[in-house]
Design an enzyme around this catalytic site. Structure first.
Site, short mmCIF file in Angstrom:
data_model
loop_
_atom_site.label_atom_id
_atom_site.label_comp_id
_atom_site.label_asym_id
_atom_site.label_seq_id
_atom_site.Cartn_x
_atom_site.Cartn_y
_atom_site.Cartn_z
N LEU A 13 0.83 -1.20 0.00
CA LEU A 13 0.00 0.00 0.00
C LEU A 13 0.86 1.25 0.00
O LEU A 13 1.99 1.24 0.46
CB LEU A 13 -0.89 0.02 1.25
N GLU A 61 -7.98 -0.88 10.18
CA GLU A 61 -7.44 -2.10 10.79
C GLU A 61 -6.00 -1.85 11.24
O GLU A 61 -5.28 -1.10 10.59
CB GLU A 61 -7.40 -3.25 9.75
N CYS A 99 31.96 -17.22 30.83
CA CYS A 99 32.99 -17.38 31.85
C CYS A 99 32.69 -18.73 32.49
O CYS A 99 31.62 -18.93 33.06
CB CYS A 99 32.90 -16.28 32.90
ZN LIG Z 1 34.14 -14.80 35.62
#
Ligand SMILES: [Zn+2]
Length: 674
Positions: free
Chosen positions: A84, A115, A431
């Site tokens: 559109l 809508e 880690c």
């Molecule tokens: Zn760490």
């Protein structure tokens, strides 16, 4: 039972399952419990196992049945799937109105439909004799990709229409246009799961929906919480409705999911009023919308108006101002999560987006920074959508001055300095130092939190001090802290130390579900912990549970079950459990009293921000009083507990005439009965 009867039962089951699936996924108003639904599906599978030749493509068992594909086939749409023209202001909408009214005077006396424009992925759905036969992406508008197997996994999609027994008959051939998308809460949950497992997270719900639908393995798509809304008929050999409004009604009657938020407007002024109302309503939608679509209601007039270029004149998209801003990326920080996962975040020059000052934004993961070539000191674009944490869209390279620096993922954990690790093929860095203080701090923080052991007065600053001083090496050490130790720490006077120690002692009598929550097992929140406590009764039983024991519980999938097993198999955790037991933290689940509880047999839905309870606390409270809490409002809901800024559940409750109560009324309800 003879074959004929068995076949009739199969047909009956298919019809029933389609219907209940529709009640659940389209109407959000289930009539039967999940367990009863599973029973029906189980019986259908049994019959199909006896008679594989009876399995048809429209069987509910075939939703996730497709074999992984090597590539997607191209498919030509029966009609071009058009986009559109855009409007960006009310004036643009008025200009559009004047233009088309000059072309066809009927526009001035006609009506319009407004809508919401969903920010998802356009899909084209083919039905032959009422059976879903093909689903395609929009592609370039002429030719899309055949993703039938993937679309089939979307629960809101009817595999056969009409869904209801007495629904209007389907035409011989029907092609419907819709939008596949993901609700915001589902998006956040998915991203959180992916992040915890070290996978790449998604940028926004739209990308996620698109990425999920274009998986070659349909079982992956099936695992994604996609949903669907339909709004247009692309082609049919049946009678076309006269208006867009009737078209939406017709789609609904066949059993397609259709927005509940369309409005029929009787003048262009009313259209503009409705559009203005959406500026607020937009923020309460459960999914992202990027604008509104305004359509000339009369489809004949719409067709006659023709095209300008490739855009049909009879409709226009009013785009919302994006909740975006540009600001400077001052630095990139790295967080260490409870599981050790390292996640980068953007530290920004504060900027206002939609009334909120944003100082930090997510950068998803280290690959994202690299892919987008985001550099420190860059001007970056930030987006905020709904309540999702703002994220960095990307840099604006044109604004670079030459002093921007590339970011290198840390080779060491920013907390403990241990080398960070990266599993080949996965996106996250970890880690893996089990004694990493940052992880321990997060763990202790979680352990003492309100929803877990609820040790009052143990703020994050004290947690940090206790961990950094070496006094607390695991959460069980909390129970060995003495007053003298505390007095050595900064900011501890005698009174404060006494209070904290007494809070620690009090926490020893927390019930089993809270202790399970406190352990911080990946994926085990307060609700799952309640279920585990009720089922296993104590930590011994839980520690010895098998994979099958856990997956047999409702709501416990493979990921969470494996996470629980892994946690209890870890020697460090086993040692922790021994220490907790020695410290006297070894609760047994009390059998629920036989007496009647005040909320027995009632089902609640919670929406909005409650004044006192968090969402999880309210859930726990209701369940402790015998009530049930569900995620969506249906005719089965007894009450909707409503706080400030309620979501669409509130509107839904009004629609279904479900009583709406405040948190205070909920408490009174419990009090009144005893
Ligand atoms: Zn760490």
């Amino acid at each position: 039972m003879d074959e004929r009867q068995l076949y009739d039962e199969l047909e009956q089951l298919k019809q029933e399952i389609h219907f209940h699936n529709y009640r659940y996924h389209v109407l959000d108003d289930p009539l039967i419990s999940d367990a009863s639904f599973d029973q029906l599906l189980k019986r259908l599978k049994e019959i199909e196992a006896m008679h594989p030749e009876w399995i048809t493509v429209d069987s509910p068992t075939q939703r996730a049945g497709a074999e992984p594909a090597e590539r997607f086939e191209k498919t030509r749409h029966p009609q071009p799937i058009l986009s559109l023209a855009n409007a960006f202001s009310n004036q643009d909408v008025l200009d559009w109105y004047e233009r088309i009214a000059k072309l066809d005077a009927r526009v001035r006396t006609g009506t319009f439909v407004v809508e919401p424009k969903i920010d998802g992925l356009t899909v084209v759905l083919h039905y032959e004799k009422g059976i879903f036969t093909k689903g395609a992406t929009r592609g370039d508008g002429e030719i899309g990709e055949d993703i039938t197997g993937n679309i089939r996994t979307i629960r809101a999609l009817p595999l056969k229409i009409p869904v209801e027994k007495n629904g209007p008959a389907a035409p011989e051939r029907l092609v419907v246009r819709g939008e596949a998308f993901m609700n915001l809460v589902d998006f956040e949950r998915l991203n959180k799961e992916l992040e915890e497992q070290g996978f790449k997270t998604y940028q926004n719900p739209r990308n996620t929906a698109a990425g999920s639908l274009r998986q070659l393995d349909a079982s992956l798509t099936a695992s994604r919480p996609l949903t669907l809304l339909t709004y247009a008929i692309v082609a049919t050999d049946g009678r076309l409705p006269r208006t867009q409004w009737e078209l939406l009604e017709a789609l609904k009657a066949w059993g397609f999911p259709v927005t509940r938020d369309a409005t029929l407007c009787h003048s262009i002024q009313e259209v503009l009023q409705v559009c203005d109302g959406w500026q607020q309503k937009r923020n309460r939608m459960p999914y992202e919308i990027d604008g509104l679509v305004i359509k000339v209601n009369d489809l004949e007039v719409q067709g006659r108006l023709g095209f300008v270029g490739k855009d049909p004149r009879g409709a226009i998209a009013l785009k919302f101002p994006a909740k975006e801003a540009t600001t400077k990326l001052l630095d990139i920080g790295v967080n260490v999560g409870r599981t050790g996962v390292l996640t980068p975040y953007a530290i920004l020059e504060p900027v206002e987006i939609g009334g909120v000052i944003v100082k930090q934004a997510t950068l998803h993961n280290f690959d994202y920074i690299k892919e987008k070539d985001i550099r420190i000191s860059d001007q970056v674009r930030i987006k905020r959508a709904g309540d999702v944490i703002p994220y960095v869209i990307g840099p604006i390279p044109e604004l670079r001055k030459g002093n921007e620096t590339e970011f290198i993922p840390p080779s060491k954990c920013p907390s403990c300095g241990a080398p960070s690790e990266h599993i080949e093929g996965e996106v996250a860095w970890f880690c893996v130092n089990a004694a990493c203080p940052a992880q321990l701090i997060r763990n202790v923080e979680h352990f003492v939190s309100k929803g877990a052991m609820n040790i009052m007065g143990m703020g994050i600053r004290y947690v940090e001090e206790l961990v950094e001083s070496g006094m607390v090496k695991d959460v069980a050490d909390l129970y060995h802290i003495r007053e003298n130790d505390l007095l050595k720490l900064e900011g501890f006077a005698e009174k404060k130390a006494e209070n904290l120690l007494s809070a620690i002692q009090t926490s020893k009598s927390q019930p089993l579900n809270r202790v399970i929550t406190a352990l911080g097992i990946r994926g085990v929140g307060e609700i799952a912990a309640l279920d585990l406590a009720e089922h296993f009764k104590n930590l011994e039983n839980l520690a010895q549970a098998t994979y099958e024991d856990i997956t047999s519980l409702e709501g416990f999938g493979p990921n969470i079950s494996q996470a629980i097993l892994d946690w209890f198999a870890n020697p460090r955790n086993q040692q922790l459990l021994r220490k907790l037991k020695e410290a006297g933290i070894w609760p047994q689940q009390e059998e629920r009293a036989q007496e009647k509880l005040p909320l027995d047999g009632m089902t609640f839905v919670i929406t909005g921000t409650l004044p006192i309870f968090s969402r999880d606390e309210a859930t726990e409270y209701i369940r402790a009083q015998g009530g049930k809490v569900t995620g969506s409002v249906s005719s089965q809901t007894s009450y909707v507990v409503c706080g400030s800024e309620p979501g669409s559940k509130y509107d839904r409750a009004l629609e279904l005439n479900i009583p709406i109560i405040s948190e205070e009324e909920l408490r009174r309800m419990v009090g009144e009965h005893g």
